[in-house]
Design an enzyme around this catalytic site. Structure first.
Site, PDB file in Angstrom:
ATOM      1  N   GLY A 178     -23.830  37.700 -38.144  1.00 37.67           N
ATOM      2  CA  GLY A 178     -23.233  36.469 -37.333  1.00 37.67           C
ATOM      3  C   GLY A 178     -22.013  36.013 -38.093  1.00 37.67           C
ATOM      4  O   GLY A 178     -21.703  34.767 -37.513  1.00 37.67           O
ATOM      5  N   GLU A 181     -17.201  37.463 -34.922  1.00 33.60           N
ATOM      6  CA  GLU A 181     -17.603  37.631 -33.350  1.00 33.60           C
ATOM      7  C   GLU A 181     -17.469  38.929 -33.054  1.00 33.60           C
ATOM      8  O   GLU A 181     -16.798  39.853 -33.660  1.00 33.60           O
ATOM      9  CB  GLU A 181     -16.710  36.619 -32.584  1.00 33.60           C
ATOM     10  CG  GLU A 181     -16.868  35.198 -32.897  1.00 33.60           C
ATOM     11  CD  GLU A 181     -16.087  34.345 -32.219  1.00 33.60           C
ATOM     12  OE1 GLU A 181     -15.697  34.307 -31.134  1.00 33.60           O
ATOM     13  OE2 GLU A 181     -15.803  33.118 -32.600  1.00 33.60           O
ATOM     14  N   LYS A 196      -5.583  26.495 -39.662  1.00 30.47           N
ATOM     15  CA  LYS A 196      -5.982  25.681 -40.720  1.00 30.47           C
ATOM     16  C   LYS A 196      -4.361  25.279 -41.634  1.00 30.47           C
ATOM     17  O   LYS A 196      -4.592  24.228 -42.067  1.00 30.47           O
ATOM     18  CB  LYS A 196      -6.951  26.457 -41.372  1.00 30.47           C
ATOM     19  CG  LYS A 196      -8.410  26.541 -40.544  1.00 30.47           C
ATOM     20  CD  LYS A 196      -9.221  27.304 -41.140  1.00 30.47           C
ATOM     21  CE  LYS A 196     -10.431  27.379 -40.315  1.00 30.47           C
ATOM     22  NZ  LYS A 196     -11.469  28.852 -40.666  1.00 30.47           N
TER      23      LYS A 196
END
Ligand SMILES: NC(=O)c1ccc[n+]([C@@H]2O[C@H](COP(=O)([O-])OP(=O)(O)OC[C@H]3O[C@@H](n4cnc5c(N)ncnc54)[C@H](OP(=O)(O)O)[C@@H]3O)[C@@H](O)[C@H]2O)c1
Length: 413
Positions: A178, A181, A196
Site C-alpha cells: 500500500g 499506487e 513539496k
C-alpha cells in the site's frame, strides 16, 4: 480563542477517514465535523451513510461551516472546492501538494483578500512539522539549504534497491504494502517530491516557483549496476528534494543522490521521510518521521485545524525579498551511466574524471552545468541514469565566466 470550528470535510479516504478518528479521539473540543462530502454513493463506509453527502454545495453553501478541510484525491476538483471556499470566507486546510504547488500565489492572494487562513502542513512530508517551522523559526538570512527525502514511496523502493532487490520487484512490494499506487509515476519520477519542494522553497526562502521551473529526475532509470557502484563505495542512493542558496540565488531540484553514511539521509529507510535544514548558526537540524499514512498525515491536518483556533495563518514574511532569485544556472557533479557508451558522449560535461566502459554498461563522473544537463535530458531522452555525486554545488558567475564555490555547507539529510 475561536468559540467553534465547524468543519466541512471533503474526502473520507486514507487521510479523511484518519482525520475523523483522530479528531474524535483528540481533546480538540472546539472543532466538530458538521458535514462530509465524498464522491461515490455506492461505496461502503466505516461509519453510518447518513453522515455523507455527494454534493459540494452541502458544505460550500452552509454559512455555519467556517472551515473546509479538503482531503480528496482529485486536484482539479480540489481547486474548485478550495477557491470557492476561500471566496466564501471559509478557512481551508488541505493536504494536496499538487494543488498548492500549481496555484500557490493565486491561493495566497485569495486567502488574503478574504481574510481567511490557508494551511497545508500535511502536504509536505506528512506528519513532519516542517512548514510551520520554516515559517516561524528560521530567519531566511541565515538559512542556507533545505533538503530531504519527502516521498515515502520512492524511498521504500530505493531502500529495497539498495539491498540489491530489482527495481520492478521493489515496486511490486511497495504496491502490495500500500505504499505505491497502481501507477506510481508521480512518486518514482520525482513529481510528488517536486510539488513539496516548491512549498519548501516558498517557506524557506520566500520565492515562488512553478512545476515547470523546478527540474525533477526520478529513479526509474536506475540500474542494478548503479546500485552496485554505490555499494562498492559504501554509499546509498536516495531521492532528494534539494534547495540551496548560492550567493543571492536559490537553486532547487529533485534527483537521485549518492549519500554517504555520515549523512542523515543514509539511515532514512523504507517509507520514512526526513528534512534537513541548514542554517548559519544552528547548523544542521534534521526532522524525521512518517511522510504518509492515515494517522500520521491526519495528525498534521489536526495540527492545522488546532492552529486555526488561535487565528493562525502563514505570513510568508520571507516573500517580497527581491534580493533572492531562483535559477538553474549552477554546476553539479554527476554520475551518468548507460547501456550505450555513445549516450554518455552526448552529455555536456565541462570536466569529467572517472570513466568505465564495457560492452553493456558504461559510466562517467564529472561536472556539468545543471541548466545544460536539463536541456540535454529534455531534448534527447535516453536510458541515461543520472545520480548526483556528494560534492558542493558551484555557482556560475556569468560576468566573470568563472566557477565560484558555494560557500554554504553541503549536507544531505
Ligand atoms: N495517503 C497519504 O498518506 C497522504 C499523505 C499526504 C498527503 N496526502 C494527500 O491527501 C489527499 C487525500 O489522499 P488520500 O490518500 O486520503 O486519498 P484517498 O484515500 O484516495 O481518498 C480520496 C477521497 O476523496 C474523495 N473524492 C474524490 N473526488 C471527490 C470529489 N470531487 N468530491 C468529493 N470527494 C471526492 C473520495 O470519495 P469516495 O470515498 O466516494 O471515493 C475519497 O473519499 C490527497 O491530496 C493526497 O495527495 C495523502
Amino acid at each position: 480563542m475561536r468559540t467553534n470550528l465547524n468543519i466541512g470535510l471533503f474526502g473520507f479516504g486514507v487521510v479523511g477517514g484518519g482525520l475523523y478518528e483522530v479528531l474524535n479521539r483528540s481533546k480538540l473540543l472546539n472543532a466538530t465535523i458538521k458535514s462530509i462530502v465524498v464522491k461515490d454513493p455506492l461505496k461502503k463506509r466505516s461509519i453510518d451513510s447518513s453522515h455523507f453527502s455527494f454534493d459540494k454545495r452541502t458544505i460550500l453553501e452552509d454559512d455555519e461551516i467556517n472551515v473546509v478541510v479538503e482531503l480528496i484525491n482529485d486536484s482539479e476538483a480540489a481547486y474548485e472546492i478550495v477557491t470557492e471556499a476561500l471566496k466564501r470566507g471559509k478557512h481551508v486546510v488541505t493536504a494536496n501538494k499538487k494543488l498548492i504547488a500549481e496555484h500557490l500565489d493565486e491561493l495566497i492572494k485569495l486567502s488574503r483578500e478574504n481574510n481567511v487562513s490557508l494551511l497545508y502542513e500535511a502536504s509536505v512530508a506528512g506528519s513532519i512539522p516542517i512548514l510551520r517551522n520554516l515559517e516561524e523559526y528560521y530567519n531566511n538570512d541565515t538559512l542556507s539549504s533545505v533538503q530531504g527525502i519527502v516521498n515515502g514511496t520512492s524511498n521504500y523502493i530505493l531502500t529495497q534497491s539498495n539491498k540489491g532487490i530489482a527495481y520492478q520487484d521493489a515496486v511490486k512490494q511497495a504496491q502490495a504494502l500500500g505504499f505505491a499506487e497502481a501507477d506510481p509515476t508521480l512518486d518514482v519520477e520525482g513529481f510528488d517530491s517536486k510539488f513539496k519542494l516548491i512549498l519548501l522553497i516558498k517557506h524557506a526562502f520566500g520565492i515562488s516557483t512553478t512545476p515547470e521551473e523546478v527540474f525533477n529526475f526520478g529513479i526509474t532509470k536506475l540500474r542494478e549496476r548503479d546500485v552496485r557502484f554505490a555499494l562498492e563505495k559504501g554509499l546509498r542512493i536516495k531521492l532528494l528534494a534539494r534547495a540551496e542558496k548560492i550567493g543571492d540565488q536559490v537553486v532547487g531540484f529533485v534527483a537521485p543522490h549518492f549519500v554517504s553514511p555520515d549523512q542523515p539521509a543514509y539511515g532514512v529507510n523504507n517509507e520514512f521521510n526526513a528534512v534537513s535544514v541548514n542554517a548559519l548558526f544552528s547548523d544542521r537540524q534534521v526532522f524525521y518521521g512518517k511522510g504518509a499514512g492515515s494517522y500520521p498525515t491526519a495528525s498534521a491536518v489536526l495540527s492545522d485545524i488546532s492552529a486555526l483556533q488561535f487565528d493562525y495563518h502563514y505570513e510568508y514574511r520571507k516573500s517580497g525579498n527581491d534580493s533572492l532569485s531562483f535559477t538553474d544556472e549552477f554546476k553539479v557533479k554527476i554520475y551518468a551511466s548507460s547501456s550505450n557508451e555513445n549516450s554518455l558522449k552526448t552529455i555536456p560535461f565541462v570536466e569529467s574524471d572517472e570513466f568505465y566502459r564495457s560492452a553493456d554498461f558504461s559510466y562517467t563522473t564529472g561536472w556539468v552545468s545543471f541548466h545544460e544537463l536539463r536541456q540535454h535530458l529534455k531534448s534527447s531522452p535516453s536510458d541515461l541514469s543520472i545520480i548526483i555525486v556528494e560534492e558542493p554545488l558551484k555557482g556560475i558567475d556569468t560576468n566573470l565566466d568563472r566557477i565560484e564555490e558555494n560557500k554554504t555547507t553541503f549536507a544531505s539529510v
